[in-house]
Design an enzyme around this catalytic site. Structure first.
Site, PDB file in Angstrom:
ATOM      1  N   ASP A  46      48.286 -23.091 -23.467  1.00  0.00           N
ATOM      2  CA  ASP A  46      48.938 -22.197 -22.517  1.00  0.00           C
ATOM      3  C   ASP A  46      48.044 -20.980 -22.253  1.00  0.00           C
ATOM      4  O   ASP A  46      47.722 -20.242 -23.176  1.00  0.00           O
ATOM      5  CB  ASP A  46      50.273 -21.759 -23.149  1.00  0.00           C
ATOM      6  CG  ASP A  46      51.250 -21.260 -22.124  1.00  0.00           C
ATOM      7  OD1 ASP A  46      50.825 -20.550 -21.195  1.00  0.00           O
ATOM      8  OD2 ASP A  46      52.443 -21.574 -22.249  1.00  0.00           O
ATOM      9  N   ASP A  47      47.610 -20.814 -21.008  1.00  0.00           N
ATOM     10  CA  ASP A  47      46.793 -19.644 -20.627  1.00  0.00           C
ATOM     11  C   ASP A  47      45.419 -19.632 -21.301  1.00  0.00           C
ATOM     12  O   ASP A  47      44.857 -18.558 -21.547  1.00  0.00           O
ATOM     13  CB  ASP A  47      47.473 -18.310 -21.004  1.00  0.00           C
ATOM     14  CG  ASP A  47      48.669 -17.976 -20.148  1.00  0.00           C
ATOM     15  OD1 ASP A  47      49.006 -18.756 -19.242  1.00  0.00           O
ATOM     16  OD2 ASP A  47      49.264 -16.906 -20.401  1.00  0.00           O
ATOM     17  N   CYS A  82      52.141 -20.519 -15.338  1.00  0.00           N
ATOM     18  CA  CYS A  82      52.651 -21.621 -16.159  1.00  0.00           C
ATOM     19  C   CYS A  82      53.491 -22.653 -15.422  1.00  0.00           C
ATOM     20  O   CYS A  82      53.101 -23.804 -15.286  1.00  0.00           O
ATOM     21  CB  CYS A  82      53.484 -21.066 -17.304  1.00  0.00           C
ATOM     22  SG  CYS A  82      52.741 -19.674 -18.159  1.00  0.00           S
ATOM     23  N   ASP A 335      47.389 -24.914 -18.863  1.00  0.00           N
ATOM     24  CA  ASP A 335      48.078 -24.834 -17.567  1.00  0.00           C
ATOM     25  C   ASP A 335      47.323 -23.988 -16.556  1.00  0.00           C
ATOM     26  O   ASP A 335      47.262 -24.310 -15.372  1.00  0.00           O
ATOM     27  CB  ASP A 335      49.540 -24.366 -17.733  1.00  0.00           C
ATOM     28  CG  ASP A 335      49.682 -23.171 -18.659  1.00  0.00           C
ATOM     29  OD1 ASP A 335      48.663 -22.618 -19.099  1.00  0.00           O
ATOM     30  OD2 ASP A 335      50.832 -22.788 -18.938  1.00  0.00           O
ATOM     31  N   ASN A 336      46.753 -22.885 -17.015  1.00  0.00           N
ATOM     32  CA  ASN A 336      45.984 -22.009 -16.129  1.00  0.00           C
ATOM     33  C   ASN A 336      45.068 -21.173 -17.006  1.00  0.00           C
ATOM     34  O   ASN A 336      45.221 -21.174 -18.228  1.00  0.00           O
ATOM     35  CB  ASN A 336      46.911 -21.102 -15.299  1.00  0.00           C
ATOM     36  CG  ASN A 336      47.958 -20.400 -16.148  1.00  0.00           C
ATOM     37  OD1 ASN A 336      49.113 -20.841 -16.221  1.00  0.00           O
ATOM     38  ND2 ASN A 336      47.548 -19.352 -16.838  1.00  0.00           N
TER      39      ASN A 336
END
Ligand SMILES: *[C@@H]1O[C@H](CO)[C@@H](O)[C@H](O)[C@H]1NC(C)=O
Ligand SMILES: *[C@@H]1O[C@H](CO)[C@@H](O)[C@H](O)[C@H]1NC(C)=O
Ligand SMILES: *[C@@H]1O[C@H](CO)[C@@H](O)[C@H](O)[C@H]1NC(C)=O
Ligand SMILES: *[C@@H]1O[C@H](CO)[C@@H](O)[C@H](O)[C@H]1NC(C)=O
Length: 599
Positions: A46-47, A82, A335-336
């Site tokens: 995540d991130d 997200c 996700d990003n």
């Protein structure tokens, strides 16, 4: 001009190489022992950044995945936050086609995913239809909460254990919800360690059914910020009352690591001149105490990632023990991306800069070259098509992406003849959030009007990011000459830096092509998203930016075509505010169909 004839011939060639590539992938997907279909494990952090070197701090991921697999060095997410990003990833659709554009209702979150009918139309459902057993643990979507997790249940999973809001990002007090059971609080335990146990448990479950291949999704929350949320909903403007962002919290055993690590001091780190457009351009340079705190924030991220590194090690120990490695694909991505201090930004994402959209994608598995770095452009909407192809399941006409070649031969062909798309459609609606501390009275945690349409394009001899904001400011970075995106060539203050020509033609000609490409992409569907130049030029003689630059298209692009624009900044995808639309106001180039007109 001769070139076009050649381009057309090349188009025919490309068609046939696409076919053989497909066949190649099919063979890959069907496994080497007759019809034994491969297992697929998908690790989604995540991130996680690519640009701040996070992968340099995870030696076990390097050992098990990167050194044994292929690193896709030009992989992008399509929406840098997200929930919209995850929905695009699992559906194979751009956010403008899911209309899940935010983390919370009314424009996003799990309830929007459900109301858009996507709970029946996403990867695990298709994989089950194809005969896979499917398992998932960790964060699925935002606004998937301790109250709504059963209304309805997330479809498609044989086994699931989801992190739920408002405890999703609470590293030391997470709530997980297993299968049809009630949520359980893990107060005092580190969320990634809890997740590792759950992931291994699902692997064991999958192994109880050797007759069926499995898909296992593992979605740890690291290295996302720690978030203590007090309510489940609220006006974004009141976010400070509802949630508290703090740096990620590592497991105690990792808390002392990397005492000297700092955000890489690249030229665009806290620069002395403003850069970008809109609100980014108004940011102030960060004072030393702000930079020191952000370095601490950075260390907490790489410390929190250590638990993911160990999770991967434990996973591979089990895969080896059960002899699964010769028939299992392992995907690793996030996700990003994330920024800390670049362009003077406080910790966060949601921007179109490389830090936020350009992310790691690593794949290991049978037939995938070890230690290879692939140059092809890939994006999150390509992943669902890729996985369905591996599973030997039919593709879907409404996919906005195309399967990524994973074999050496497939990648080489795509790299060699440019037979793959050269662009990524980037889009964003709504607000950006500052996840660090606020250092100035005039600084806001929530920055509204962060709505933009953009594209990344990387081809033979060019490398651009082009965007149009909802206030109609424009951005162009020539990443060949300006890899840190310090000079927005379309900002009035940078006029003196604008080169007279790019790619051998006047600067404005390049802009007109990029704008028309974005005009198609911002509302594209299916194949139009994958082959936008062919939509503008149905004759098939324009396959990339270079082809489109031909002077005989000047009138078409510079004068005839409508431009991308907005009439208002909205928090979601409100069509009326997004200016002319290609389907109703756009033009298709219809001249030059006869070969003797090509000259
Ligand atoms: C997994 O779910 C699918 C769809 O409901 C079902 O057909 C399959 O039998 C399930 N697998 C197991 C092991 O229960
Ligand atoms: C942890 O979460 C539970 C709900 O899942 C809550 O009741 C409890 O108060 C929380 N503990 C702390 C220390 O915040
Ligand atoms: C945000 O956009 C709205 C609508 O386009 C506009 O009225 C408002 O002034 C903008 N706010 C800022 C801070 O730019
Ligand atoms: C997207 O969803 C929002 C919120 O429900 C809605 O107002 C909007 O019209 C939708 N946009 C499109 C293009 O369907």
């Amino acid at each position: 001009m001769r070139l076009s004839g050649l381009a057309l011939a090349a188009a025919g060639l490309r068609l046939s190489t696409c076919l053989s590539q497909d066949a190649d992938q099919k063979r890959l997907g069907s496994g080497h022992e007759g019809s034994r279909r491969p297992n697929i494990i998908f690790i989604l952090t995540d991130d996680q950044d690519y640009h701040m070197d996070s992968l340099k701090y995870t030696p076990l991921i390097e050992k098990h995945i990167t050194s044994q697999g292929t690193f896709f060095k030009r992989h992008y997410c399509t929406t840098a936050i997200c929930c919209p990003s995850r929905v695009s990833l699992w559906t194979g659709k751009q956010a403008h086609n899911t209309n899940v554009t935010d983390v919370n209702p009314p424009y996003g979150g799990y309830p929007k995913f459900v109301s858009q009918g996507l709970n029946e139309k996403y990867l695990p459902v298709w994989l089950q239809e194809a005969g896979y057993n499917t398992y998932y643990t960790g964060k699925l979507f935002n606004a998937h909460t301790v109250l709504n997790y059963h209304s309805p249940w997330a479809a498609g999973w044989n086994g699931s254990d989801f992190l739920l809001d408002p405890f999703t990002y609470n590293y030391l007090n997470s709530s997980y919800q297993r299968n049809r059971e009630s949520p359980v609080s893990y107060e005092g335990q580190h969320t990634v360690d809890v997740l590792a146990t759950k992931a291994y448990g699902f692997l064991d479950e999958a192994l109880e059914h050797p007759d069926r291949p499995f898909f296992l999704g593992i979605a740890p929350v690291a290295p996302h910020s720690n978030v203590e949320a007090h309510t489940l909903e609220g006006d974004p403007k009141d976010i400070d009352k509802a949630v508290r962002f703090t740096p990620p919290i590592p497991a105690a055993r990792h808390a002392h690591l990397f005492p000297d690590a700092v955000v890489p001091r690249t030229p665009h780190f806290n620069p002395s001149h403003p850069s970008g457009a809109n609100w980014v351009r108004k940011l102030h340079q960060q004072p030393p105490e702000n930079v020191a705190f952000n370095d601490h924030f950075y260390r907490q991220r790489i410390r929190a990632l250590q638990s993911v590194d160990e999770l991967v090690d434990g996973l591979f120990a089990r895969l080896e023990e059960h002899n699964l490695l010769d028939n299992t694909y392992i995907f690793y991505t996030t996700d990003n991306g994330y920024h800390i201090g670049q362009h003077r930004l406080q910790p966060g994402k949601e921007c179109g800069f490389e830090e936020d959209i350009h992310i790691p994608l690593i794949v290991r598995g049978p037939g995938v070259s070890a230690g290879r770095v692939a140059e092809i452009v890939t994006s999150h909407v390509d992943l669902a098509p890729t996985i369905l192809e591996l599973a030997g399941a039919p593709s879907r006409a409404d996919f906005d992406g195309e399967a990524i070649p994973l074999t050496e031969g497939g990648i080489e062909r795509a790299e060699g003849n440019g037979g793959r798309h050269e662009h990524v459609t980037v889009e964003y609606w709504g607000f950006a959030a500052t996840e660090g501390k606020l250092w100035r009275k005039d600084e806001d945690r929530i920055i509204l009007n962060n709505t933009y349409k953009a594209l990344r394009i990387v081809g033979e001899g060019y490398n651009f990011y082009y965007s149009v904001w909802c206030n109609n400011e424009h951005e162009l970075y020539d990443l060949k000459t300006d890899p840190y995106q310090l000079v927005n060539l379309l900002h009035p203050d940078e006029e003196s830096k604008v080169p007279a020509t790019i790619l051998g033609v006047p600067f404005t000609k390049v802009i007109s092509r990029l704008d028309s490409l974005l005009f198609v992409l911002k509302s594209c569907k299916g194949q139009t998203c994958v082959r936008p130049w062919q939509t503008l030029h149905p004759a098939g003689n324009v396959l990339n930016l270079q082809d489109a630059l031909s002077s005989r298209f000047d009138y078409f692009y510079e004068t005839q075509q409508k431009k991308v624009s907005f009439t208002k900044c909205e928090l979601g995808y409100i069509l009326e505010s997004e200016g002319p639309q290609f389907e109703t106001d756009g033009l298709v180039y219809r001249h030059g169909l006869r070969w003797d007109e090509w000259v």
